[in-house]
Design a protein around this motif. Structure first.
Motif, mmCIF file in Angstrom:
data_model
loop_
_atom_site.group_PDB
_atom_site.id
_atom_site.type_symbol
_atom_site.label_atom_id
_atom_site.label_comp_id
_atom_site.label_asym_id
_atom_site.label_seq_id
_atom_site.Cartn_x
_atom_site.Cartn_y
_atom_site.Cartn_z
ATOM 1 N N GLY A 182 -14.007 31.970 41.711
ATOM 2 C CA GLY A 182 -14.119 33.235 42.431
ATOM 3 C C GLY A 182 -14.890 34.296 41.673
ATOM 4 N N SER A 183 -14.760 34.308 40.350
ATOM 5 C CA SER A 183 -15.414 35.347 39.553
ATOM 6 C C SER A 183 -16.893 35.062 39.326
ATOM 7 N N THR A 184 -17.309 33.811 39.462
ATOM 8 C CA THR A 184 -18.719 33.476 39.203
ATOM 9 C C THR A 184 -19.677 34.171 40.176
ATOM 10 N N PRO A 185 -19.501 34.044 41.499
ATOM 11 C CA PRO A 185 -20.403 34.768 42.402
ATOM 12 C C PRO A 185 -20.291 36.286 42.256
ATOM 13 N N LEU A 186 -19.108 36.751 41.889
ATOM 14 C CA LEU A 186 -18.923 38.187 41.674
ATOM 15 C C LEU A 186 -19.762 38.661 40.489
ATOM 16 N N MET A 187 -19.761 37.881 39.431
ATOM 17 C CA MET A 187 -20.561 38.231 38.260
ATOM 18 C C MET A 187 -22.050 38.139 38.559
ATOM 19 N N MET A 188 -22.437 37.148 39.359
ATOM 20 C CA MET A 188 -23.839 37.013 39.751
ATOM 21 C C MET A 188 -24.297 38.233 40.544
ATOM 22 N N ALA A 189 -23.451 38.711 41.429
ATOM 23 C CA ALA A 189 -23.800 39.887 42.234
ATOM 24 C C ALA A 189 -23.895 41.140 41.375
ATOM 25 N N TYR A 190 -23.104 41.208 40.320
ATOM 26 C CA TYR A 190 -23.090 42.397 39.470
ATOM 27 C C TYR A 190 -24.203 42.378 38.428
ATOM 28 N N TRP A 191 -24.685 41.201 38.041
ATOM 29 C CA TRP A 191 -25.537 41.023 36.864
ATOM 30 C C TRP A 191 -26.707 42.008 36.803
ATOM 31 N N PHE A 192 -27.508 42.057 37.857
ATOM 32 C CA PHE A 192 -28.675 42.940 37.886
ATOM 33 C C PHE A 192 -28.417 44.230 38.667
ATOM 34 N N ALA A 193 -27.255 44.329 39.312
ATOM 35 C CA ALA A 193 -27.027 45.422 40.254
ATOM 36 C C ALA A 193 -27.186 46.820 39.647
ATOM 37 N N PRO A 194 -26.597 47.125 38.475
ATOM 38 C CA PRO A 194 -26.796 48.482 37.928
ATOM 39 C C PRO A 194 -28.267 48.797 37.658
ATOM 40 N N LEU A 195 -29.017 47.794 37.216
ATOM 41 C CA LEU A 195 -30.433 48.014 36.935
ATOM 42 C C LEU A 195 -31.208 48.258 38.220
ATOM 43 N N LEU A 196 -30.903 47.497 39.251
ATOM 44 C CA LEU A 196 -31.606 47.655 40.521
ATOM 45 C C LEU A 196 -31.287 49.000 41.163
ATOM 46 N N ALA A 197 -30.032 49.414 41.047
ATOM 47 C CA ALA A 197 -29.642 50.706 41.635
ATOM 48 C C ALA A 197 -30.211 51.872 40.840
ATOM 49 N N GLY A 198 -30.170 51.765 39.520
ATOM 50 C CA GLY A 198 -30.623 52.868 38.685
ATOM 51 C C GLY A 198 -32.125 52.951 38.552
ATOM 52 N N PHE A 202 -26.562 42.307 46.547
ATOM 53 C CA PHE A 202 -27.121 41.150 47.244
ATOM 54 C C PHE A 202 -28.356 40.612 46.520
ATOM 55 N N PHE A 203 -29.282 41.510 46.154
ATOM 56 C CA PHE A 203 -30.498 41.081 45.460
ATOM 57 C C PHE A 203 -30.158 40.427 44.121
ATOM 58 N N SER A 204 -29.154 40.961 43.441
ATOM 59 C CA SER A 204 -28.740 40.388 42.165
ATOM 60 C C SER A 204 -28.208 38.970 42.346
ATOM 61 N N PHE A 205 -27.377 38.782 43.374
ATOM 62 C CA PHE A 205 -26.819 37.451 43.632
ATOM 63 C C PHE A 205 -27.931 36.450 43.954
ATOM 64 N N VAL A 206 -28.863 36.852 44.799
ATOM 65 C CA VAL A 206 -29.970 35.970 45.170
ATOM 66 C C VAL A 206 -30.822 35.641 43.952
ATOM 67 N N ALA A 207 -31.093 36.646 43.120
ATOM 68 C CA ALA A 207 -31.907 36.428 41.924
ATOM 69 C C ALA A 207 -31.251 35.429 40.982
ATOM 70 N N CYS A 208 -29.942 35.541 40.820
ATOM 71 C CA CYS A 208 -29.221 34.590 39.959
ATOM 72 C C CYS A 208 -29.228 33.188 40.564
ATOM 73 N N MET A 209 -29.067 33.105 41.871
ATOM 74 C CA MET A 209 -29.106 31.808 42.540
ATOM 75 C C MET A 209 -30.469 31.144 42.383
ATOM 76 N N ARG A 210 -31.530 31.921 42.535
ATOM 77 C CA ARG A 210 -32.888 31.384 42.423
ATOM 78 C C ARG A 210 -33.190 30.920 41.002
ATOM 79 N N ASN A 211 -32.491 31.466 40.055
ATOM 80 C CA ASN A 211 -32.779 31.156 38.648
ATOM 81 C C ASN A 211 -31.583 30.527 37.934
ATOM 82 N N TRP A 212 -30.805 29.739 38.672
ATOM 83 C CA TRP A 212 -29.603 29.173 38.084
ATOM 84 C C TRP A 212 -29.938 28.236 36.919
ATOM 85 N N ARG A 213 -31.073 27.578 36.974
ATOM 86 C CA ARG A 213 -31.451 26.681 35.875
ATOM 87 C C ARG A 213 -31.704 27.477 34.599
ATOM 88 N N ALA A 214 -32.446 28.579 34.734
ATOM 89 C CA ALA A 214 -32.716 29.414 33.559
ATOM 90 C C ALA A 214 -31.426 30.026 33.013
#
Length: 257
Positions: free
Chosen positions: A152-168, A179-191
Motif C-alpha cells: 500500500g505504501s509503495t504507490p503512495l511513495m511513488m505519487a509523493y516522490w516528485f510531487a513537491p518539486l512539481l508543485a513548487g 499523478f505526474f509523479s506516480f506516472v514518472a516513477c512507473m515509466r522509470n521503474w527499471r531505473a
C-alpha cells in the motif's frame, strides 16, 4: 509535463551525480538535510497536532533542500535560510500534497492494523532488537499486515516522490503533481530499481566494512560508523535532485523559481 523514460543504468548515475553535487558544497547540503529533519522532529513534538503539522509542512521543507541543491548546482552562494524557501513557492498546493500523503498513510496503516492490531508494537520491538525478526515473521498475521503495508505504501511513495518539486517548481496543482509523479516513477521503474539496489549495496558494503573494522578495533570503527550516515543521507537527497532533473527534462535550472 512529460516524464522521460530512462534506461535502467541511469539509476546508478543518479547516485554518482548526487555524490558529485554534495561534494561541491557538503556543508550546505548536509545542514539542509539534517536541519529539515530536526525541524520536522520539533514540529512533531507539539502535543496533539504536531504529527499533522509535520506532514503538512514536510513538502515545503523538502523543497527547501532541493532549492539548496539547485543553488549548489548553479554555483550560487546562498545561506542556511534557503531551507525555508519552499514556503514561498506555491505553498497551498504543497500543504495539500502533505495532507493527501498523510491521509493515504493513515489509510494504509489503518488497513494493516485491522489485520494485526499489534503490528506497530511488534515492528518497533523487532527494529529495536527486543525481539528477533525471525520470531516476528513467524506470526502469519504480522507478516500479512507487513506485506499489506508495504504494498500500500509503495504507490503512495511513488505519487509523493516528485510531487513537491512539481508543485513548487512547475506550479502544478497538488492532484496533478501527485499523478505526474506516480506516472514518472512507473515509466522509470527499471531505473528506480537499479537506484534502490545501488543504495542498498553501498549501505551493506559500508556496514560490512564497519563490522570488519570493529573486529580489529572498536575505536577504529567508530569514525566511519559516525561519518557514513552524515555523508550518505545528504548524498541520497542530492540524488533526488539529480533524478528529478533527469526524468523531467523540461524542469531545468532556467525554469526553477
Amino acid at each position: 509535463m512529460q516524464a522521460r523514460m530512462l534506461p535502467a543504468q541511469r539509476g546508478w548515475a543518479w547516485i554518482f551525480d548526487g555524490f558529485s553535487l554534495w561534494r561541491r558544497n557538503p556543508a550546505l547540503i548536509t545542514f539542509l538535510v539534517f536541519g529539515c529533519s530536526l525541524s520536522l522532529l520539533l514540529v512533531a513534538a507539539v502535543p496533539l497536532i504536531g504529527q499533522v503539522i509535520m506532514s503538512l509542512v514536510m513538502p515545503a521543507l523538502s523543497l527547501g533542500i532541493f532549492n539548496g541543491c539547485k543553488a549548489v548546482a548553479e554555483r550560487r552562494k546562498v545561506g542556511p535560510d534557503i531551507l525555508f524557501s519552499g514556503f514561498r513557492q506555491n505553498l497551498p498546493e504543497l500543504v495539500k500534497i502533505g495532507g493527501i500523503y498523510l491521509a493515504g498513510t493513515l489509510a494504509v496503516m489503518g488497513i494493516s492494523l485491522l489485520i494485526d492490531s499489534e503490528m506497530n508494537t511488534k515492528l518497533s520491538k523487532a527494529m529495536l532488537g527486543r525481539t528477533g525478526w525471525g520470531e516476528a515473521l513467524d506470526d502469519p498475521t504480522f507478516t500479512l499486515a507487513l506485506v499489506v503495508a508495504s504494498i500500500g505504501s509503495t504507490p503512495l511513495m511513488m505519487a509523493y516522490w516528485f510531487a513537491p518539486l512539481l508543485a513548487g517548481w512547475g506550479r502544478v496543482p497538488a492532484a496533478k503533481a501527485l499523478f505526474f509523479s506516480f506516472v514518472a516513477c512507473m515509466r522509470n521503474w527499471r531505473a528506480f530499481l537499479t537506484y534502490g539496489i545501488g543504495l542498498l549495496i553501498i549501505a551493506l558494503g559500508a556496514g560490512l566494512l564497519i563490522a570488519i573494522l570493529e573486529l580489529v578495533s572498536p575505536l577504529l570503527a567508530l569514525l566511519p560508523a559516525l561519518a557514513f550516515p552524515v555523508i550518505f543521507i545528504p548524498v541520497i537527497f542530492a540524488s533526488f535532485y539529480a533524478n528529478a532533473l533527469d526524468v523531467f527534462e523540461r524542469i531545468g535550472p532556467d525554469e526553477l523559481h
